[in-house]
Scaffold this motif. Structure first.
Motif, mmCIF file in Angstrom:
data_model
loop_
_atom_site.group_PDB
_atom_site.id
_atom_site.type_symbol
_atom_site.label_atom_id
_atom_site.label_comp_id
_atom_site.label_asym_id
_atom_site.label_seq_id
_atom_site.Cartn_x
_atom_site.Cartn_y
_atom_site.Cartn_z
ATOM 1 N N ASP A 111 0.846 -1.194 0.000
ATOM 2 C CA ASP A 111 0.000 0.000 0.000
ATOM 3 C C ASP A 111 0.884 1.246 0.000
ATOM 4 N N GLY A 112 0.661 2.126 -0.966
ATOM 5 C CA GLY A 112 1.422 3.361 -1.061
ATOM 6 C C GLY A 112 2.644 3.277 -1.962
ATOM 7 N N GLU A 113 3.038 2.082 -2.382
ATOM 8 C CA GLU A 113 4.167 1.965 -3.304
ATOM 9 C C GLU A 113 3.718 2.372 -4.706
ATOM 10 N N ASP A 114 4.580 3.081 -5.428
ATOM 11 C CA ASP A 114 4.259 3.526 -6.788
ATOM 12 C C ASP A 114 3.871 2.354 -7.674
ATOM 13 N N GLY A 115 2.849 2.577 -8.498
ATOM 14 C CA GLY A 115 2.448 1.590 -9.488
ATOM 15 C C GLY A 115 1.772 0.365 -8.930
ATOM 16 N N THR A 116 1.216 0.462 -7.716
ATOM 17 C CA THR A 116 0.640 -0.712 -7.059
ATOM 18 C C THR A 116 -0.883 -0.645 -6.985
ATOM 19 N N LEU A 117 -1.508 -1.766 -7.303
ATOM 20 C CA LEU A 117 -2.947 -1.949 -7.163
ATOM 21 C C LEU A 117 -3.164 -3.012 -6.094
ATOM 22 N N ILE A 118 -4.132 -2.809 -5.224
ATOM 23 C CA ILE A 118 -4.480 -3.818 -4.231
ATOM 24 C C ILE A 118 -5.906 -4.262 -4.534
ATOM 25 N N LEU A 119 -6.050 -5.555 -4.857
ATOM 26 C CA LEU A 119 -7.343 -6.093 -5.253
ATOM 27 C C LEU A 119 -7.796 -7.161 -4.272
ATOM 28 N N ASP A 120 -9.084 -7.154 -3.958
ATOM 29 C CA ASP A 120 -9.681 -8.116 -3.038
ATOM 30 C C ASP A 120 -9.991 -9.401 -3.798
ATOM 31 N N ILE A 121 -9.469 -10.527 -3.317
ATOM 32 C CA ILE A 121 -9.660 -11.799 -4.004
ATOM 33 C C ILE A 121 -10.979 -12.484 -3.662
ATOM 34 N N ALA A 122 -11.824 -11.830 -2.870
ATOM 35 C CA ALA A 122 -13.116 -12.427 -2.549
ATOM 36 C C ALA A 122 -13.998 -12.536 -3.790
ATOM 37 N N ALA A 123 -13.746 -11.668 -4.780
ATOM 38 C CA ALA A 123 -14.502 -11.706 -6.035
ATOM 39 C C ALA A 123 -14.046 -12.902 -6.875
ATOM 40 N N GLU A 124 -14.856 -13.280 -7.834
ATOM 41 C CA GLU A 124 -14.496 -14.357 -8.761
ATOM 42 C C GLU A 124 -13.257 -13.941 -9.564
ATOM 43 N N PRO A 125 -12.419 -14.906 -9.950
ATOM 44 C CA PRO A 125 -11.196 -14.570 -10.691
ATOM 45 C C PRO A 125 -11.435 -13.699 -11.923
ATOM 46 N N GLY A 126 -12.496 -13.971 -12.667
ATOM 47 C CA GLY A 126 -12.781 -13.165 -13.857
ATOM 48 C C GLY A 126 -13.001 -11.696 -13.518
ATOM 49 N N ALA A 127 -13.685 -11.433 -12.420
ATOM 50 C CA ALA A 127 -13.930 -10.055 -11.997
ATOM 51 C C ALA A 127 -12.636 -9.390 -11.542
ATOM 52 N N VAL A 128 -11.774 -10.151 -10.860
ATOM 53 C CA VAL A 128 -10.493 -9.606 -10.408
ATOM 54 C C VAL A 128 -9.636 -9.244 -11.626
ATOM 55 N N VAL A 129 -9.606 -10.117 -12.627
ATOM 56 C CA VAL A 129 -8.829 -9.861 -13.844
ATOM 57 C C VAL A 129 -9.377 -8.642 -14.573
ATOM 58 N N THR A 130 -10.691 -8.550 -14.707
ATOM 59 C CA THR A 130 -11.309 -7.403 -15.387
ATOM 60 C C THR A 130 -10.933 -6.101 -14.686
ATOM 61 N N GLN A 131 -10.989 -6.104 -13.356
ATOM 62 C CA GLN A 131 -10.632 -4.914 -12.596
ATOM 63 C C GLN A 131 -9.147 -4.583 -12.789
ATOM 64 N N ALA A 132 -8.290 -5.584 -12.738
ATOM 65 C CA ALA A 132 -6.851 -5.359 -12.905
ATOM 66 C C ALA A 132 -6.538 -4.790 -14.286
ATOM 67 N N VAL A 133 -7.128 -5.353 -15.331
ATOM 68 C CA VAL A 133 -6.885 -4.871 -16.690
ATOM 69 C C VAL A 133 -7.304 -3.414 -16.820
ATOM 70 N N ALA A 134 -8.483 -3.089 -16.323
ATOM 71 C CA ALA A 134 -8.963 -1.705 -16.415
ATOM 72 C C ALA A 134 -8.010 -0.747 -15.714
ATOM 73 N N LEU A 135 -7.551 -1.115 -14.534
ATOM 74 C CA LEU A 135 -6.654 -0.235 -13.785
ATOM 75 C C LEU A 135 -5.256 -0.169 -14.395
ATOM 76 N N LEU A 136 -4.764 -1.281 -14.922
ATOM 77 C CA LEU A 136 -3.437 -1.288 -15.532
ATOM 78 C C LEU A 136 -3.390 -0.504 -16.839
ATOM 79 N N ARG A 137 -4.491 -0.415 -17.508
ATOM 80 C CA ARG A 137 -4.547 0.314 -18.791
ATOM 81 C C ARG A 137 -4.650 1.823 -18.585
ATOM 82 N N GLN A 138 -4.882 2.254 -17.354
ATOM 83 C CA GLN A 138 -4.894 3.682 -17.071
ATOM 84 C C GLN A 138 -3.453 4.183 -17.027
ATOM 85 N N PRO A 139 -3.256 5.443 -17.465
ATOM 86 C CA PRO A 139 -1.886 5.975 -17.428
ATOM 87 C C PRO A 139 -1.363 6.127 -16.013
#
Length: 164
Positions: free
Chosen positions: A136-164
């Motif tokens: 938490d607080g490190e540059d370029g880091t996303l923290i995602l909750d794994i309680a969601a289904e893997p597909g939802a976690v991947v969708t969230q990660a892709v959306a956030l990683l594609r942001q500048p």
């Protein structure tokens, strides 16, 4: 510019599953850090003995070298529980993006208990959580909750990683 991503978390958090699906979605090569462990590390973990930092440095360097060499970028699944480990990887890959798969110990214990044939015994889970230094607080880091289904976690990660 190529995208290089570390998918991190404790054993059983879904690094391999999420990392592989994330790499597929981003059309990047994928590597699982477990495949880079020398036999001595696997033997220690299989015996329920936590690795030392001295055990990890050459392993982390091999991971960093792989990720740095991938011209198009890549995704690697690696526990990287301590900030020093992530910094070691950032030394190889400036601008490394980090996706931390975070979850409750009970959920992770259930996942560990359900998988078969993995060299990391559930008995080491407590040491994993004790070692974990949140990114938490490190540059370029996303923290995602794994309680969601893997597909939802991947969708969230892709959306956030594609942001500048």
């Amino acid at each position: 510019m190529s995208l290089r991503v570390l998918v991190m978390g404790v054993s059983g958090s879904g690094k391999s599953t999420i990392g592989a699906r994330l790499a597929e979605e981003l059309r990047l090569p994928f590597a699982d850090a477990d495949a880079f462990h020398p036999p001595e590390n696997v033997a220690k973990m299989s015996a329920g003995i936590p690795l030392t930092d001295a055990d990890r440095w050459p392993w982390l360097d091999a991971l960093g070298a792989w990720l740095a060499a991938e011209e198009r970028g890549g995704v690697i699944a690696c526990s990287a529980l301590k900030r020093a480990y992530r910094e070691r990887l950032r030394g190889w890959v400036p601008g490394l993006r980090v996706v931390h798969l975070a979850g409750e110990p009970g959920l992770i214990a259930a996942r560990q208990g359900a998988r078969e044939g993995h060299f990391m015994p559930p008995s080491l889970m407590a040491s994993q959580f004790a070692t974990l230094e949140s990114p938490d607080g490190e540059d370029g880091t996303l923290i995602l909750d794994i309680a969601a289904e893997p597909g939802a976690v991947v969708t969230q990660a892709v959306a956030l990683l594609r942001q500048p």
